[in-house]
Scaffold this active site. Structure first.
Site, PDB file in Angstrom:
ATOM      1  N   LYS A  78       6.852  -1.641  -8.090  1.00 49.04           N
ATOM      2  CA  LYS A  78       6.747  -0.952  -6.799  1.00 49.04           C
ATOM      3  C   LYS A  78       5.524  -1.462  -6.036  1.00 49.04           C
ATOM      4  O   LYS A  78       4.650  -2.105  -6.625  1.00 49.04           O
ATOM      5  CB  LYS A  78       6.638   0.558  -7.043  1.00 49.04           C
ATOM      6  CG  LYS A  78       5.444   0.932  -7.887  1.00 49.04           C
ATOM      7  CD  LYS A  78       5.630   2.275  -8.568  1.00 49.04           C
ATOM      8  CE  LYS A  78       4.385   2.618  -9.360  1.00 49.04           C
ATOM      9  NZ  LYS A  78       4.623   3.706 -10.304  1.00 49.04           N
TER      10      LYS A  78
ATOM     11  N   TYR B 109     -23.733  -5.681   9.876  1.00 48.55           N
ATOM     12  CA  TYR B 109     -23.847  -4.380  10.534  1.00 48.55           C
ATOM     13  C   TYR B 109     -24.924  -3.515   9.880  1.00 48.55           C
ATOM     14  O   TYR B 109     -25.013  -3.442   8.644  1.00 48.55           O
ATOM     15  CB  TYR B 109     -22.506  -3.643  10.456  1.00 48.55           C
ATOM     16  CG  TYR B 109     -21.447  -4.211  11.368  1.00 48.55           C
ATOM     17  CD1 TYR B 109     -21.659  -4.325  12.745  1.00 48.55           C
ATOM     18  CD2 TYR B 109     -20.222  -4.623  10.848  1.00 48.55           C
ATOM     19  CE1 TYR B 109     -20.670  -4.840  13.573  1.00 48.55           C
ATOM     20  CE2 TYR B 109     -19.223  -5.135  11.681  1.00 48.55           C
ATOM     21  CZ  TYR B 109     -19.463  -5.242  13.048  1.00 48.55           C
ATOM     22  OH  TYR B 109     -18.490  -5.748  13.868  1.00 48.55           O
TER      23      TYR B 109
HETATM   24  C1  PLP Z   1       4.283   3.460 -11.606  1.00 46.02           C
HETATM   25  C2  PLP Z   1       5.114   3.968 -12.693  1.00 46.02           C
HETATM   26  C3  PLP Z   1       5.079   3.371 -13.960  1.00 46.02           C
HETATM   27  C4  PLP Z   1       4.080   2.314 -14.341  1.00 46.02           C
HETATM   28  O1  PLP Z   1       2.833   2.910 -14.625  1.00 46.02           O
HETATM   29  P1  PLP Z   1       1.531   2.087 -15.055  1.00 46.02           P
HETATM   30  O2  PLP Z   1       0.527   3.127 -15.327  1.00 46.02           O
HETATM   31  O3  PLP Z   1       1.183   1.229 -13.873  1.00 46.02           O
HETATM   32  O4  PLP Z   1       1.893   1.258 -16.222  1.00 46.02           O
HETATM   33  C5  PLP Z   1       5.986   3.821 -14.900  1.00 46.02           C
HETATM   34  N1  PLP Z   1       6.846   4.833 -14.618  1.00 46.02           N
HETATM   35  C6  PLP Z   1       6.879   5.436 -13.427  1.00 46.02           C
HETATM   36  C7  PLP Z   1       7.846   6.536 -13.183  1.00 46.02           C
HETATM   37  C8  PLP Z   1       6.005   5.037 -12.421  1.00 46.02           C
HETATM   38  O5  PLP Z   1       6.017   5.669 -11.240  1.00 46.02           O
END
Ligand code: PLP
Length: 348
Positions: free
Chosen positions: A38, A248
């Protein structure tokens, strides 16, 4: 005409990414490892990441939004893509059916939407204690839920990166789910959850962070390598006299004559102001500390340690995730997902 390459890029170590995937697969024991991709593969870049993971044997990919599903289905078979947010309305459900990606059903309402759209194979997220998105356990008996054709029956851990009593409680609730809901595969562990041991692995694990070099638990440290290396070009070198300030609000004042460099990296690229006076870059092994305030598109660095450096040279930004989190106060997740749109993301 194609615009010229930007003066900042993310070097992605494909071998390290594939190695991390294989290591997480091995640590997952009897379970296979999928991949959370994602948010544009945590900012690293879907087009770079997905082919590497697919080549390394990954068969299950998790995105959050339907727009992200659109971006990934050209890279892998849509049937291997799960959309974590599920359908929020009839259009989402129709879109899922049209492209052939699986919705993750998170509520009775989503189960109903999916059936009204025609249904089909889906995943099911059950909330076992994070109290975020997911079907409440009390709703497992609902008739819409019972009618689902479930591939991955999953839950998500709230505190897998800590030694919390909630981990075992969630594990027990998750382990009781297959008695209530038929599914092809069960899944619980994120990256940190993999480190909690075999009881958490089920049939499929869902690492994200650790694929990209993050270390959420000490058990993973020796297995995970850095994947992402931000690099940036020196745009200008300048000589400073004692008593002159930089950037800045004059937060850095030269106490002696010194040579500094200006690089095209700023908070608009995700290099937030918390790195002001704390960050460090490297050139041929020499440290080049950040001086003064990070601004939107630029940062000034001390190049005293690299007398031969020239305008146009590329320098590495220190970005080891566990270490950078400790220095900046940002989480390893934030450090990755902040990386902005202006980075070149070359494959290789
Ligand atoms: C983002 C996510 C993961 C991965 O988690 P990490 O801590 O980045 O390994 C797994 N399962 C779900 C449902 C997620 O939203």
């Amino acid at each position: 005409m194609i615009p010229p390459d930007p003066p900042l890029r993310l070097a992605v170590d494909s071998a390290a990414l594939a190695g991390n995937y294989r290591a997480l697969g091995a640590l997952s024991g009897k379970a296979r490892a999928g991949a959370a991709v994602k948010a544009n593969a945590y900012g690293v870049g879907l087009p770079v990441v997905v082919p590497v993971l697919a080549n390394a044997g990954c068969e299950s990919f998790f995105v959050a939004h339907w727009g992200e599903a659109a971006a990934i289905i050209g890279l892998v078979d849509p049937s291997r893509v799960s959309v974590l947010h599920g359908p929020l309305n009839a259009q989402d459900a129709a879109y899922a059916r049209a492209i052939g990606a699986k919705p993750v059903i998170n509520s009775v309402n989503q189960a109903r939407l999916w059936q009204e759209a025609g249904g089909g194979l889906c995943d099911l997220m059950v909330d076992t204690g994070i109290n975020r998105l997911g079907l409440p356990m009390a709703a497992l008996g609902d008739s819409h839920v019972r009618q689902l054709d479930v591939d991955i029956l999953m839950s998500h851990l709230a505190s897998a990166d800590e030694d919390s009593a909630l981990n075992a409680a969630q594990q027990q609730r998750w382990a009781s789910l297959p008695a209530e809901i038929k599914a092809r595969r069960i899944s619980l562990a994120n990256s940190a959850g993999i480190g909690l041991g075999a009881a958490y692995h089920g049939d499929l694990t869902r690492p994200g962070l650790s694929l990209y070099g993050g270390v959420p638990r000490p058990e993973l440290a020796q297995h995970i390598r850095q994947v992402v290396q931000p690099q940036v070009a020196i745009m200008q070198l300048r000589q400073l006299c004692a008593g002159e300030s930089i950037g800045y609000n004059e937060t850095f004042m030269a106490t002696a004559a010194m040579r500094v460099g200006v690089v095209a990296l700023g908070y608009a690229d995700g290099y937030l102001r918390c790195w002001s006076g704390k960050g460090c870059l490297h050139y041929e092994g020499q440290p080049l500390p950040v001086l003064g305030r990070v601004s939107m598109d630029m940062t000034v660095i001390d190049v005293s340690a690299a007398p031969h450096i020239a305008e146009g040279d590329w320098v590495d930004v220190d970005y080891d995730l566990p270490q950078s989190a400790a220095i900046s106060g940002l989480s390893q997740y934030e450090l990755l997902t902040l990386l902005g749109q202006r980075f070149g993301r070359p494959a290789g």
